[in-house]
Scaffold this active site. Structure first.
Site, short mmCIF file in Angstrom:
data_model
loop_
_atom_site.label_atom_id
_atom_site.label_comp_id
_atom_site.label_asym_id
_atom_site.label_seq_id
_atom_site.Cartn_x
_atom_site.Cartn_y
_atom_site.Cartn_z
N HIS A 1 0.83 -1.21 0.00
CA HIS A 1 0.00 0.00 0.00
C HIS A 1 0.86 1.25 0.00
O HIS A 1 0.43 2.31 -0.43
CB HIS A 1 -0.98 0.01 1.18
N LYS B 1 9.44 -2.51 3.92
CA LYS B 1 10.55 -2.41 4.87
C LYS B 1 10.44 -3.48 5.94
O LYS B 1 9.36 -3.74 6.47
CB LYS B 1 10.49 -1.03 5.54
N LYS C 1 3.27 -1.88 12.27
CA LYS C 1 4.22 -1.06 13.04
C LYS C 1 4.53 0.24 12.29
O LYS C 1 4.51 1.33 12.86
CB LYS C 1 5.50 -1.87 13.29
N LYS D 1 9.61 -8.70 5.50
CA LYS D 1 10.56 -9.39 6.39
C LYS D 1 11.32 -10.42 5.57
O LYS D 1 10.79 -10.93 4.57
CB LYS D 1 9.82 -10.10 7.53
N SER E 1 15.49 3.99 10.91
CA SER E 1 15.82 3.41 9.60
C SER E 1 15.22 4.27 8.48
O SER E 1 15.84 4.46 7.43
CB SER E 1 15.25 2.01 9.47
P1 NAD Z 1 20.24 -8.50 22.10
O1 NAD Z 1 20.68 -9.84 21.67
O2 NAD Z 1 21.16 -7.33 21.88
O3 NAD Z 1 19.89 -8.49 23.67
C1 NAD Z 1 19.14 -9.48 24.32
C2 NAD Z 1 19.66 -9.56 25.76
O4 NAD Z 1 18.82 -10.44 26.49
C3 NAD Z 1 21.09 -10.11 25.84
O5 NAD Z 1 21.86 -9.28 26.68
C4 NAD Z 1 20.89 -11.50 26.45
O6 NAD Z 1 21.98 -11.93 27.23
C5 NAD Z 1 19.66 -11.25 27.30
N1 NAD Z 1 18.98 -12.50 27.66
C6 NAD Z 1 18.98 -13.68 27.00
N2 NAD Z 1 18.29 -14.60 27.67
C7 NAD Z 1 17.83 -14.00 28.79
C8 NAD Z 1 17.06 -14.44 29.89
N3 NAD Z 1 16.62 -15.69 29.97
N4 NAD Z 1 16.79 -13.55 30.87
C9 NAD Z 1 17.23 -12.30 30.81
N5 NAD Z 1 17.98 -11.81 29.78
C10 NAD Z 1 18.27 -12.66 28.79
O7 NAD Z 1 18.84 -8.27 21.38
P2 NAD Z 1 18.07 -6.89 21.18
O8 NAD Z 1 18.39 -6.36 19.82
O9 NAD Z 1 18.23 -6.02 22.37
O10 NAD Z 1 16.57 -7.43 21.08
C11 NAD Z 1 15.83 -7.77 22.22
C12 NAD Z 1 14.37 -7.87 21.85
O11 NAD Z 1 13.92 -6.64 21.28
C13 NAD Z 1 14.02 -8.94 20.81
O12 NAD Z 1 12.74 -9.42 21.09
C14 NAD Z 1 13.99 -8.16 19.50
O13 NAD Z 1 13.19 -8.79 18.52
C15 NAD Z 1 13.37 -6.87 19.99
N6 NAD Z 1 13.62 -5.72 19.11
C16 NAD Z 1 14.88 -5.28 18.86
C17 NAD Z 1 15.06 -4.17 18.06
C18 NAD Z 1 16.43 -3.60 17.82
O14 NAD Z 1 16.52 -2.53 17.19
N7 NAD Z 1 17.49 -4.20 18.30
C19 NAD Z 1 13.96 -3.52 17.48
C20 NAD Z 1 12.68 -3.99 17.74
C21 NAD Z 1 12.52 -5.10 18.58
#
Ligand code: NAD
Length: 478
Positions: free
Chosen positions: A72, A77, A101, A113, A369
């Site tokens: 649309h 992205k 989103k 995706k 982004s």
């Molecule tokens: P990341 O890998 O940088 O960080 C995740 C953290 O969680 C790590 O430090 C890891 O050690 C910790 N972790 C793992 N298992 C755990 C547990 N059992 N208990 C507590 N902590 C635990 O990942 P991220 O990029 O920060 O992404 C985290 C979440 O956010 C994901 O669901 C991702 O899809 C979402 N997200 C990320 C972004 C982004 O820009 N990075 C954007 C939108 C959504």
């Protein structure tokens, strides 16, 4: 992953079907005819590919996907993830969530995706580069990538390095394409990336929750003071999202009382210095035994400790039917994708907890982004044209004020007043405006439905309304 859409063990529907169920729940509060709703829900294009890559002395057949959920608005992205869990249903669901989103935060893109079904840890850097470059060339061959077609980004298992390989492959297959850098975002700054992208999601989480806390009526209902200052916060996950969110909360006067990582949790009601916790973890390899804090051996129990705000920023489904009733937070901000199961959502809504949905709250990454894409298309760093102009103007205004009042500002005040915007200032400011504006759109939707639904459903209605209008105005091809 959106929690209400991620199937739990008790749910007998796929992830994509889960997204459709959430969509249907919200769609009943919108005015669109069924054909438009069907078109919004449908995945427009699904490209499943298999290609051979030589790994060591063997040829491996790689399975990969790119799904464009909605056209649309163009380009589409959405990130590319590398994981053994990648499958068509998951990529379709995540692409659909990207459509919603983007609509919520007014990023003018359709959702998409991509995914490659590999465990990146099993490959050398050289092998990963081959897999990634071949994926990029497959996308080019089928016209599934391009600044005006489809603009991927990093996701689980990928980062700036993979984005660099993809943009380089694209540019070499499209020689002379002046906008080639805009074919992907999340690049290193030296390769056309934008300053502020790394911390964008965590910062967006902070801005979103700050806006919730600044809404007096809602704080009154929760029995909390207005504002972020003094609020007790627990963060799960000290990764990209969790660390940056915690840092912004801490810097702005919130009290970080608990932190959970995979090795365990720590809690200190007097507050933790988040910078020192991270330093401590770097030097000891763990957050446990942090001086002055109580250890919580079962990390998940950290989420159940007393606090005002809980930010799950690590994994999916961490708040579920088993622990939701024990959560003491009054506000839950979904930093991660899908940290709450549908059952948890229900329990917490009944308790009157405000659950700020992932689809809105972690949209800082895609918002910035979008800024990166704009930067690449304009071929100029944000602030380059106006920084000096603003500084000169500020300087003459300050000189006039000082001469009229006969008083001088301090050296620190002078520096602050004269400062013209750098790229990072403009990126932060654009993100702040987006998170504030979008929160109020969702809240208005909630109020217009007399608070009959939760914030997640309200956010879905906002998205459906925008995408629906877009399809209506596009017209249907005769
Ligand atoms: P990341 O890998 O940088 O960080 C995740 C953290 O969680 C790590 O430090 C890891 O050690 C910790 N972790 C793992 N298992 C755990 C547990 N059992 N208990 C507590 N902590 C635990 O990942 P991220 O990029 O920060 O992404 C985290 C979440 O956010 C994901 O669901 C991702 O899809 C979402 N997200 C990320 C972004 C982004 O820009 N990075 C954007 C939108 C959504």
């Amino acid at each position: 992953m959106n929690n209400a859409t991620k199937p739990t063990q008790e749910a007998h529907y796929s992830f994509f079907q889960g997204v459709e169920r959430n969509f249907d729940k919200a769609a009943q509060y919108t005015r669109f005819e069924s054909g438009i709703l069907e078109q919004i829900k449908a995945c427009n294009s699904v490209y499943r590919m298999k290609y051979p890559v030589r790994i060591g002395d063997k040829i491996e057949v790689i399975e990969a996907y790119r799904v464009q959920h909605s056209h649309h608005k163009l380009p589409c992205k959405g990130g590319i993830r590398y994981s053994m869990d990648v499958n068509q249903d998951e990529v379709m669901a995540l692409a659909a969530l990207m459509t919603y989103k983007c609509a919520i935060v007014n990023v003018p893109f359709g959702g998409a995706k991509g995914g490659i079904k590999i465990n990146p840890k099993n490959y050398s850097v050289f092998e990963l580069e081959k897999i990634t470059r071949r994926y990029a060339s497959e996308l080019v061959k089928k016209n599934f990538i391009g600044p005006g077609i489809d603009v991927p980004a990093p996701d689980y298992g990928t980062g700036p390095r993979e984005m660099s390989w993809i943009v380089d492959t694209y540019a070499s297959l499209k020689p002379g394409e002046v906008d080639a850098l805009a074919c992907i975002t999340g690049k290193p700054v030296t390769q056309g990336g934008v300053r502020g992208r790394t911390e964008a999601t965590g910062l967006g989480v902070y801005y979103g929750i700050r806006e919730v806390c600044n809404t007096a009526e809602d704080m009154k209902k929760l029995g909390l003071e207005v504002g972020i200052e003094g609020k007790k916060v627990i963060v799960q996950g000290l990764g990209n999202v969790g660390y940056h969110a915690a840092k912004f909360f801490y810097d702005n006067g919130a009290i970080i009382v608990g932190v959970a990582e995979y090795e365990g949790g720590i809690y200190d009601e007097k507050g933790l210095d988040i910078y020192k916790v991270v330093e401590y973890r770097k030097s000891t390899g763990s957050i446990m035994n942090y001086p002055g804090a109580t250890n919580i051996v079962n990390s998940a129990e950290t989420l159940e400790q007393p606090c005002d705000i809980l930010i799950p920023a690590a994994l999916e489904n961490v708040i579920n039917g088993g622990n939701a009733a024990r959560i003491q937070a009054k506000i839950i901000g979904e930093g991660a994708n899908g940290p709450l199961t549908p059952e948890a959502d229900e329990i917490l809504n009944q308790k009157g907890v405000i659950v700020v949905p992932d689809m809105y709250l972690n949209a800082g990454g895609v918002t910035v982004s979008y800024f990166e894409w704009l930067k690449n298309l304009s071929h100029v760093r944000f602030g380059r044209m106006d920084k000096r102009f603003s500084e000169n103007q500020n300087s003459s205004i300050l000189a006039s004020v000082e001469s009229l009042t006969g008083k001088k500002v301090t050296a620190i005040e002078r520096t602050q007043i004269l400062h013209g915007p750098d790229e990072v200032d403009l990126v932060y400011s654009g993100l702040e405006d987006t998170m504030i504006g979008s929160y109020h759109e969702i809240r208005e939707a909630l109020l217009s439905l007399d608070n009959k639904v939760d914030m997640r459903t309200a956010a879905f209605t906002v998205a459906i309304n925008k995408v629906g209008v877009s399809y209506e105005e596009l017209g249907i091809f005769p």
